[in-house]
Design an enzyme around this catalytic site. Sequence first.
Site, PDB file in Angstrom:
ATOM      1  N   LYS A   1     -10.034  -2.879   0.172  1.00 32.74           N
ATOM      2  CA  LYS A   1      -9.055  -1.861   0.575  1.00 32.74           C
ATOM      3  C   LYS A   1      -9.060  -1.731   2.096  1.00 32.74           C
ATOM      4  O   LYS A   1      -8.478  -2.570   2.767  1.00 32.74           O
ATOM      5  CB  LYS A   1      -9.347  -0.567  -0.172  1.00 32.74           C
ATOM      6  CG  LYS A   1      -8.998  -0.771  -1.649  1.00 32.74           C
ATOM      7  CD  LYS A   1      -9.482   0.278  -2.593  1.00 32.74           C
ATOM      8  CE  LYS A   1      -9.055  -0.145  -4.011  1.00 32.74           C
ATOM      9  NZ  LYS A   1      -9.835   0.469  -5.049  1.00 32.74           N
TER      10      LYS A   1
ATOM     11  N   SER B   1      -8.674   8.269  -5.940  1.00 30.55           N
ATOM     12  CA  SER B   1      -7.754   7.156  -5.714  1.00 30.55           C
ATOM     13  C   SER B   1      -6.305   7.481  -6.029  1.00 30.55           C
ATOM     14  O   SER B   1      -5.404   6.897  -5.437  1.00 30.55           O
ATOM     15  CB  SER B   1      -8.196   5.936  -6.519  1.00 30.55           C
ATOM     16  OG  SER B   1      -8.433   6.265  -7.866  1.00 30.55           O
TER      17      SER B   1
ATOM     18  N   HIS C   1     -11.915   4.438  -1.141  1.00 31.04           N
ATOM     19  CA  HIS C   1     -10.743   4.802  -0.323  1.00 31.04           C
ATOM     20  C   HIS C   1     -11.104   5.550   0.958  1.00 31.04           C
ATOM     21  O   HIS C   1     -10.225   5.862   1.755  1.00 31.04           O
ATOM     22  CB  HIS C   1      -9.762   5.638  -1.145  1.00 31.04           C
ATOM     23  CG  HIS C   1      -9.252   4.909  -2.344  1.00 31.04           C
ATOM     24  ND1 HIS C   1      -8.160   4.082  -2.294  1.00 31.04           N
ATOM     25  CD2 HIS C   1      -9.723   4.847  -3.612  1.00 31.04           C
ATOM     26  CE1 HIS C   1      -7.970   3.556  -3.498  1.00 31.04           C
ATOM     27  NE2 HIS C   1      -8.898   3.996  -4.312  1.00 31.04           N
TER      28      HIS C   1
HETATM   29  C1  PLP Z   1     -10.211   0.048  -6.360  1.00 32.64           C
HETATM   30  C2  PLP Z   1     -11.353   0.882  -6.792  1.00 32.64           C
HETATM   31  C3  PLP Z   1     -12.468   0.316  -7.405  1.00 32.64           C
HETATM   32  C4  PLP Z   1     -12.506  -1.141  -7.788  1.00 32.64           C
HETATM   33  O1  PLP Z   1     -12.715  -1.932  -6.695  1.00 32.64           O
HETATM   34  P1  PLP Z   1     -12.282  -3.466  -6.740  1.00 32.64           P
HETATM   35  O2  PLP Z   1     -13.022  -4.089  -5.635  1.00 32.64           O
HETATM   36  O3  PLP Z   1     -10.806  -3.496  -6.596  1.00 32.64           O
HETATM   37  O4  PLP Z   1     -12.725  -3.981  -8.100  1.00 32.64           O
HETATM   38  C5  PLP Z   1     -13.536   1.121  -7.694  1.00 32.64           C
HETATM   39  N1  PLP Z   1     -13.508   2.450  -7.405  1.00 32.64           N
HETATM   40  C6  PLP Z   1     -12.446   3.035  -6.852  1.00 32.64           C
HETATM   41  C7  PLP Z   1     -12.470   4.495  -6.570  1.00 32.64           C
HETATM   42  C8  PLP Z   1     -11.330   2.273  -6.542  1.00 32.64           C
HETATM   43  O5  PLP Z   1     -10.257   2.842  -6.020  1.00 32.64           O
END
Ligand code: PLP
Length: 408
Positions: A237, A177, A205
């Site tokens: 995302k 990330s 991602h």
């Molecule tokens: C953003 C993210 C999460 C958390 O997800 P949310 O739905 O925002 O709680 C978990 N793992 C990774 C790699 C992330 O980038």
Amino acid sequence: MSFELEQDLRHRQAAGLYRRRKMLETPQQPEVVIDGKQYLAFCSNDYLGLANHPEIIASFQQATNDYGLGGGASHLVIGHSRAHHQLEDELAEFTGRDRALLFSNGYMANLGAITALVGKQDAVFEDRLNHASLLDAGQLSGARFQRYLHNDVENLELRLKKTDARRKLIVTDGVFSMDGDVAPIDQLADIAQQHQAWLMVDDAHGFGFLGETGGGVAQTFGLSQEQLPVLMGTLGKGFGTYGAFVAGSDALIETLIQFARSYIYTTSMPPAVAEATRTSLKIVQKESWRREHLQDLIRYFRKGCEQLGFPLMDSQTPIQPLLVGCEKRAMEISNKLAQQNILVTAIRPPTVPKGSSRLRITFSATHTRQHVDDLLSALEKVMSKALHRPCVNDISPEELSNSGVTTG
Ligand SMILES: *Cc1c(COP(=O)(O)O)cnc(C)c1O
């Protein structure tokens, strides 16, 4: 109490680590208004530009007529609606898995899955740059918890050879990330098979961007359910909505329904969010132009950075960090960009290892080449000056002793 807390807060401020929230007044889009001022933003994870998509919003609105708003109860009581169920079926099909299970968000999916799968007699092996939620989950599980060197399959194998744990779970981000690089999932799957370990990939991602129809790293590497038994993705995302899922075998999903505490003891997401995500999932698969346009922006940006001699990282994804080193320098560059109405977040410890602070630039399919040009010319004005000035962080001994890898 307040006095003690304020001392710690001052400490954090002195170290250049203080975090402040910005107040957004527009939807997620390239041009945003924050605290009354207009910016061109490069920090959202809305990679495909779906967070403000009219068809997805229309689905959400229609679904509130059909289902109301609140989930009302947990999935195991009376909160599991047809909308949730249909989305699960469609996510299973999309990922080529037997089944998928919806969670409220990615943090909770990771906590729930890892704690349901391993416990005291077991061992968890995590990449040292894994997302905070994975690291927290590994620790909460009570299993022996180890972090292997980033993307280092040999280092992982050394550790696997030494363990006598009952179950072995290998856990990695698909796309990292804060770095944007992709884990060597094919090699990890081989190692897992050789050592009778289970592999879990968090592809928060990768979904939406990687793979021919946005199926993420599992699709890119063509990994079956047997090779990659625990596949996790988020919906906030690339999908532009909210929530998360774990996909895998029938036995895995039943295990999570029975034992994942963050699944059991929480209210289901609003059904309209699930319904909106069903529309989003169709667009993700169908509209390849969004992935192609992102690829073009990434190439265009990297070429521009190379010409300007900027410290690019090894990333082929919409996450394009510029590594600037110390915390205060990262903050300074981010502030100077903001003065030019360009928004790029400085990412500092504990989200990344100390001394590896960076500007985390992210692209969305709604950005244009002109936006990238604007970013590059703003960067040109501030980068070289900032990079050539010495940078001394005012870091306390406690913070130094905490250095190395931390969660974030
Ligand atoms: C953003 C993210 C999460 C958390 O997800 P949310 O739905 O925002 O709680 C978990 N793992 C990774 C790699 C992330 O980038």
